[in-house]
Design a protein around this motif. Structure first.
Motif, PDB file in Angstrom:
ATOM      1  N   VAL A  39     -68.409  -4.094  76.482  1.00 54.06           N
ATOM      2  CA  VAL A  39     -68.715  -2.671  76.587  1.00 54.06           C
ATOM      3  C   VAL A  39     -68.177  -2.112  77.896  1.00 54.06           C
ATOM      4  CG1 VAL A  39     -70.589  -0.986  76.818  1.00 54.06           C
ATOM      5  CG2 VAL A  39     -70.752  -2.794  75.106  1.00 54.06           C
ATOM      6  N   GLU A  40     -68.391  -2.856  78.978  1.00 58.82           N
ATOM      7  CA  GLU A  40     -67.919  -2.401  80.292  1.00 58.82           C
ATOM      8  C   GLU A  40     -66.402  -2.292  80.335  1.00 58.82           C
ATOM      9  OE1 GLU A  40     -68.134  -3.789  84.991  1.00 58.82           O
ATOM     10  OE2 GLU A  40     -69.423  -4.737  83.483  1.00 58.82           O
ATOM     11  N   ASP A  41     -65.713  -3.246  79.709  1.00 58.29           N
ATOM     12  CA  ASP A  41     -64.244  -3.186  79.688  1.00 58.29           C
ATOM     13  C   ASP A  41     -63.747  -1.955  78.944  1.00 58.29           C
ATOM     14  OD1 ASP A  41     -64.128  -5.510  81.122  1.00 58.29           O
ATOM     15  OD2 ASP A  41     -63.771  -6.807  79.381  1.00 58.29           O
ATOM     16  N   LEU A  42     -64.383  -1.636  77.818  1.00 60.06           N
ATOM     17  CA  LEU A  42     -63.981  -0.449  77.066  1.00 60.06           C
ATOM     18  C   LEU A  42     -64.207   0.822  77.875  1.00 60.06           C
ATOM     19  CD1 LEU A  42     -65.231  -1.114  73.409  1.00 60.06           C
ATOM     20  CD2 LEU A  42     -62.870  -0.877  74.178  1.00 60.06           C
ATOM     21  N   VAL A  43     -65.337   0.888  78.544  1.00 59.32           N
ATOM     22  CA  VAL A  43     -65.643   2.078  79.340  1.00 59.32           C
ATOM     23  C   VAL A  43     -64.650   2.233  80.474  1.00 59.32           C
ATOM     24  CG1 VAL A  43     -67.338   3.133  80.880  1.00 59.32           C
ATOM     25  CG2 VAL A  43     -68.090   2.093  78.736  1.00 59.32           C
ATOM     26  N   ARG A  44     -64.371   1.149  81.218  1.00 56.08           N
ATOM     27  CA  ARG A  44     -63.433   1.225  82.339  1.00 56.08           C
ATOM     28  C   ARG A  44     -62.043   1.631  81.876  1.00 56.08           C
ATOM     29  NH1 ARG A  44     -64.982  -0.956  87.163  1.00 56.08           N
ATOM     30  NH2 ARG A  44     -66.941  -2.158  87.184  1.00 56.08           N
ATOM     31  N   GLU A  45     -61.614   1.094  80.758  1.00 51.39           N
ATOM     32  CA  GLU A  45     -60.261   1.366  80.272  1.00 51.39           C
ATOM     33  C   GLU A  45     -60.094   2.824  79.847  1.00 51.39           C
ATOM     34  OE1 GLU A  45     -57.240  -0.151  76.700  1.00 51.39           O
ATOM     35  OE2 GLU A  45     -59.182  -1.146  77.027  1.00 51.39           O
TER      36      GLU A  45
END
Length: 314
Positions: free
Chosen positions: A41-47
């Motif tokens: 989830v964090e990777d999707l948000v950062r990207e």
């Protein structure tokens, strides 16, 4: 009991088996489900953080300047995080498109919350606009707050309060935002071919409507609006008072408006109180005169293909 497994310990046995058996994906396997842990989830948000900034910038181009960027950004980031938690790639939708829809919806919800102007506030705003237009036509200038307040029958302080209420309200047509991609929110500030052609034809009809005015009204319009001559000078030339010139100007503007609408939007022309009376017949004759004073070619000749005047007024 099956193979030594009782109902009481079946759950623990199943968990051990699921941990022991590796998942092997082939071309025929089920597509991997959406994010199952906080890291994904964090990777999707950062990207996709730039997507929020892009949508907020484009939204700010469509709303009044007093709308707070931080409020919109906060709503957009919350929507992005919620989208990452609920995203399921097995549906075949790219995350960018999936998140864009939800971010846009969150931004519109935020704007709806900011658009708190009640019907009474908007009604007062319309009354003030109408009174301002009428006084401007009568006085030949923008009315003062005192004059406007006297016309409306309110105190100057109440007039200022109404103006503040309207200024703080977000005037936004939410129906203007349709579902689609982020590019749909980019404002197009240039006229399309159809809008430009209609604009040029309106200018042409304005020229025809002015030339069809009765001589006295035409002289007032040309002197005041085209030659920008003082009202006192016009009054002296016509041998009337400045108040009479103001009345003639208001009468001419009404005729011009109805003359143009009679050709482009007849439904906007107010009906006559006495359809068979001499006033109604004169107005009908004026509308007919406007229509016959040119064709599409002559109307478009007043402007260039870009909509600018073909010659300076003079």
């Amino acid at each position: 009991m099956v193979d030594g497994v009782t109902p009481c310990n079946w759950g623990r046995v199943r968990q051990r088996r699921e941990r022991a058996i590796p998942v092997r994906l082939t071309a025929d396997s089920v597509v991997t489900p959406g994010p199952v842990n906080d890291r994904q989830v964090e990777d999707l948000v950062r990207e996709h953080l730039p997507l929020v900034g892009h949508l907020v910038r484009e939204m700010l181009g469509r709303v009044p300047a007093h709308v707070n960027r931080d409020d919109l950004t906060s709503a957009g980031l919350a929507a992005l995080a919620a989208a990452a938690k609920t995203y399921d790639p097995s549906r075949g939708t790219p995350f960018g498109s999936f998140a864009t829809v939800r971010i846009r919806g969150a931004l519109l919800d935020e704007l709806r919350g900011l658009d708190w102007a009640s019907r009474s506030v908007r009604h007062r705003a319309r009354k003030i606009e109408t009174a301002t237009a009428e006084l401007t036509a009568q006085l030949g200038r923008t009315p003062t707050d005192t004059e406007l307040a006297e016309t409306l029958g309110v105190a100057v302080a109440e007039l200022h309060s109404a103006a503040d209420d309207v200024q703080r309200a977000v005037v936004l047509s939410l129906q203007g935002f349709a579902a689609g991609t982020a590019e749909d929110l980019v404002p197009d500030r240039t006229q399309g071919p159809e809008e430009l052609l209609l604009h040029r034809e309106k200018i042409g009809y304005l020229h025809q409507a002015i030339s069809a005015l009765p001589e006295r009204l035409r002289a007032v319009v040309e002197s005041y609006f085209l030659d920008e001559r003082p009202m006192a000078v016009i009054a002296a030339e016509l041998g009337v008072t400045e108040s009479r010139v103001s009345q003639l100007r208001a009468e001419a503007l009404t005729l011009l408006r109805d003359g143009i609408n009679s050709q482009l939007d007849p439904d906007q022309v107010a009906g006559a109180d006495r359809p068979e009376g001499c006033v109604a017949r004169r107005r009908a004759a004026y509308y007919a005169d406007v229509a016959t004073r040119g064709d599409l070619r002559t109307r478009l000749s007043h402007t260039t293909p870009l909509g600018t005047p073909t010659r300076a007024a003079g």
